[in-house]
Design a protein around this motif. Structure first.
Motif, short mmCIF file in Angstrom:
data_model
loop_
_atom_site.label_atom_id
_atom_site.label_comp_id
_atom_site.label_asym_id
_atom_site.label_seq_id
_atom_site.Cartn_x
_atom_site.Cartn_y
_atom_site.Cartn_z
N ASP A 56 -56.24 -20.65 2.34
CA ASP A 56 -56.35 -20.30 0.93
C ASP A 56 -57.81 -20.04 0.58
O ASP A 56 -58.69 -20.07 1.43
CB ASP A 56 -55.70 -21.36 0.04
CG ASP A 56 -56.39 -22.69 0.15
OD1 ASP A 56 -57.52 -22.74 0.69
OD2 ASP A 56 -55.82 -23.68 -0.32
N ALA A 57 -58.03 -19.81 -0.72
CA ALA A 57 -59.37 -19.42 -1.15
C ALA A 57 -60.40 -20.52 -0.90
O ALA A 57 -61.59 -20.25 -0.80
CB ALA A 57 -59.34 -19.05 -2.64
N ARG A 92 -49.48 1.22 -5.90
CA ARG A 92 -50.79 0.58 -5.77
C ARG A 92 -51.97 1.52 -6.06
O ARG A 92 -52.99 1.51 -5.34
CB ARG A 92 -50.96 -0.09 -4.39
CG ARG A 92 -49.94 -1.15 -4.09
CD ARG A 92 -49.83 -2.22 -5.16
NE ARG A 92 -51.07 -2.87 -5.51
CZ ARG A 92 -51.52 -4.00 -4.99
NH1 ARG A 92 -50.82 -4.61 -4.08
NH2 ARG A 92 -52.66 -4.53 -5.40
N PHE A 114 -55.31 -19.69 -9.87
CA PHE A 114 -56.04 -20.97 -9.86
C PHE A 114 -55.90 -21.61 -11.24
O PHE A 114 -56.55 -21.20 -12.20
CB PHE A 114 -57.51 -20.74 -9.46
CG PHE A 114 -57.64 -20.00 -8.17
CD1 PHE A 114 -57.39 -20.65 -6.97
CD2 PHE A 114 -57.93 -18.65 -8.14
CE1 PHE A 114 -57.45 -19.96 -5.76
CE2 PHE A 114 -58.00 -17.95 -6.95
CZ PHE A 114 -57.74 -18.61 -5.76
N TYR A 122 -41.48 -7.31 -1.22
CA TYR A 122 -42.58 -7.37 -2.20
C TYR A 122 -43.23 -5.99 -2.41
O TYR A 122 -43.42 -5.55 -3.55
CB TYR A 122 -43.64 -8.37 -1.72
CG TYR A 122 -44.78 -8.52 -2.69
CD1 TYR A 122 -44.69 -9.40 -3.77
CD2 TYR A 122 -45.94 -7.76 -2.57
CE1 TYR A 122 -45.71 -9.51 -4.70
CE2 TYR A 122 -46.97 -7.87 -3.49
CZ TYR A 122 -46.84 -8.75 -4.54
OH TYR A 122 -47.86 -8.85 -5.46
N ASP A 168 -54.62 -15.58 3.36
CA ASP A 168 -53.55 -15.85 2.38
C ASP A 168 -52.80 -17.12 2.80
O ASP A 168 -52.57 -17.34 3.99
CB ASP A 168 -52.57 -14.67 2.28
CG ASP A 168 -51.81 -14.67 0.97
OD1 ASP A 168 -52.19 -13.90 0.06
OD2 ASP A 168 -50.87 -15.49 0.82
N PRO A 169 -52.37 -17.92 1.80
CA PRO A 169 -51.61 -19.14 2.14
C PRO A 169 -50.13 -18.88 2.38
O PRO A 169 -49.42 -19.80 2.79
CB PRO A 169 -51.80 -20.01 0.89
CG PRO A 169 -52.04 -19.06 -0.23
CD PRO A 169 -52.71 -17.85 0.36
N THR A 187 -57.80 -8.82 -5.38
CA THR A 187 -57.06 -7.85 -6.19
C THR A 187 -55.70 -8.46 -6.57
O THR A 187 -55.36 -9.56 -6.15
CB THR A 187 -56.86 -6.53 -5.42
OG1 THR A 187 -56.17 -6.82 -4.19
CG2 THR A 187 -58.19 -5.86 -5.14
N GLY A 188 -54.94 -7.71 -7.35
CA GLY A 188 -53.60 -8.19 -7.73
C GLY A 188 -53.69 -9.45 -8.58
O GLY A 188 -52.76 -10.27 -8.55
N GLY A 208 -56.52 -13.84 -0.68
CA GLY A 208 -55.20 -13.66 -1.27
C GLY A 208 -54.70 -12.27 -0.93
O GLY A 208 -54.22 -11.53 -1.79
N GLY A 254 -52.16 -11.18 0.60
CA GLY A 254 -50.72 -10.90 0.49
C GLY A 254 -50.22 -10.10 1.67
O GLY A 254 -50.48 -10.43 2.84
N PHE A 265 -44.04 -14.75 -2.64
CA PHE A 265 -44.98 -14.47 -1.54
C PHE A 265 -44.60 -15.22 -0.26
O PHE A 265 -44.92 -14.78 0.84
CB PHE A 265 -46.40 -14.88 -1.92
CG PHE A 265 -46.83 -14.39 -3.29
CD1 PHE A 265 -46.86 -13.04 -3.56
CD2 PHE A 265 -47.18 -15.28 -4.29
CE1 PHE A 265 -47.25 -12.57 -4.81
CE2 PHE A 265 -47.57 -14.84 -5.55
CZ PHE A 265 -47.60 -13.48 -5.81
C1 LIG Z 1 -50.06 -10.88 -6.70
S1 LIG Z 1 -50.39 -11.26 -5.02
C2 LIG Z 1 -51.72 -10.16 -4.66
C3 LIG Z 1 -51.83 -9.82 -3.20
C4 LIG Z 1 -52.93 -8.82 -2.83
N1 LIG Z 1 -54.23 -9.28 -3.22
C5 LIG Z 1 -52.65 -7.46 -3.41
O1 LIG Z 1 -53.45 -6.96 -4.23
O2 LIG Z 1 -51.63 -6.88 -3.00
C6 LIG Z 1 -51.19 -12.85 -5.12
C7 LIG Z 1 -51.53 -13.44 -3.77
O3 LIG Z 1 -52.31 -14.64 -3.96
C8 LIG Z 1 -51.96 -15.53 -2.95
N2 LIG Z 1 -52.40 -16.89 -3.29
C9 LIG Z 1 -51.73 -17.85 -3.96
N3 LIG Z 1 -52.47 -18.98 -4.02
C10 LIG Z 1 -53.64 -18.70 -3.40
C11 LIG Z 1 -54.81 -19.46 -3.11
N4 LIG Z 1 -54.93 -20.73 -3.51
N5 LIG Z 1 -55.81 -18.87 -2.40
C12 LIG Z 1 -55.70 -17.58 -2.01
N6 LIG Z 1 -54.61 -16.82 -2.25
C13 LIG Z 1 -53.60 -17.36 -2.93
C14 LIG Z 1 -50.44 -15.38 -2.85
O4 LIG Z 1 -49.92 -15.94 -1.65
C15 LIG Z 1 -50.31 -13.87 -2.96
O5 LIG Z 1 -50.32 -13.26 -1.70
#
Ligand SMILES: C[S@@+](CC[C@H](N)C(=O)[O-])C[C@H]1O[C@@H](n2cnc3c(N)ncnc32)[C@H](O)[C@@H]1O
Length: 242
Positions: A89-90, A22, A111, A15, A65-66, A104-105, A44, A46, A6
């Motif tokens: 981040d969250a 999707r 976490f 990605y 997103d981070p 999602t995803g 998150g 992405g 990411f």
């Molecule tokens: C599998 S991707 C899913 C992206 C998007 N939600 C989607 O459905 O396409 C996971 C995402 O979680 C983000 N992520 C990782 N750690 C996170 C955090 N602590 N808080 C929020 N997002 C986070 C990543 O950067 C990444 O973009």
């Protein structure tokens, strides 16, 4: 630190190609409509796939997103839809009376510690309005998805527009439940660069998910199937308020 897949600019740029069409997101648009959500935060987000669909359906959308490189891709796709993109981040979702927070995803699985999950739940709770909902998916641990990943020894070559052919290999590196670790190796065949991304996910049981939500002031309204992945996911719909 978000995983390289990411956060590394070259990996973030491919990605979407490896993430497929999707089909999973349609159900979340349906849930947003069912809940009458107008103001939505995509936690998150992405590369912005869901945020863009939500905005196209007329909703006010914030994506958080981070991974800066993923956000750059998201911004590049957001020509005129007025999405607010936040590098965070969250645990740092802004309090803005949202009707709906979505993850999602399988973002919920990133976490790893109870503290990280608690911080995310608290921050999202504070970001939602008094009737707000949190909706997310998380893989069912009893389905043991990692066994399929290991058995498939996934190995895919895609011709990515603007980049050329890229090979992706996925290896499960450790299973120490509730944690599963895996490595994705990408080879950019035009110049031979090899980049790896290591990830660990936590597989929470339905009881764990529900009790953590209740402990943080949510009411679990429903736990559904993901229509495109029957038997594999919990799709959790929770409302603020006890
Ligand atoms: C599998 S991707 C899913 C992206 C998007 N939600 C989607 O459905 O396409 C996971 C995402 O979680 C983000 N992520 C990782 N750690 C996170 C955090 N602590 N808080 C929020 N997002 C986070 C990543 O950067 C990444 O973009």
């Amino acid at each position: 630190m978000p995983d390289a897949v990411f956060a590394h600019p070259r990996l973030a740029a491919v990605y979407d190609a490896f993430d497929g069409d999707r089909d999973d997101l349609v159900a979340y648009l349906g849930i947003a409509a069912e809940l009458g959500a107008r103001r939505v935060v995509d936690v998150g987000c992405g590369t912005g796939s869901l945020a863009l669909l939500l905005a196209a359906s007329g909703r006010t959308v914030v994506g958080v997103d981070p991974a800066a490189a993923s956000l750059d891709i998201a911004r590049s796709k957001d020509a005129a839809r007025g999405i607010t993109w936040i590098h965070g981040d969250a645990a740092t979702v802004p309090a803005a009376d949202f009707d709906l927070a979505l993850m999602t995803g399988n973002v919920a699985q990133v976490f790893l510690t109870d503290d990280d999950w608690a911080r995310a739940l608290r921050s999202i709770h504070a970001a939602l309005g008094p009737e707000g909902h949190l909706v997310f998916e998380t893989r069912r641990p009893e389905r043991r998805a990692w066994e399929d990943w290991a058995a498939s020894r996934r190995h895919l070559v895609l011709d990515v527009p603007g980049t050329g052919p890229v090979e992706q290999r996925l290896d499960v590196t450790e299973v120490s439940l509730p944690f599963v670790s895996f490595r994705c190796t990408y080879t950019f065949l035009t110049d031979g660069e090899v980049l790896t991304s290591d990830s660990t996910l936590r597989f929470r049981s339905r009881d764990e998910v529900e009790s953590s939500l209740t402990a943080h002031g949510y009411q679990v309204r429903d736990v559904r199937e993901a229509p495109d992945r029957p038997g594999r996911e919990f799709v959790v719909i929770a409302r603020v308020g006890g």
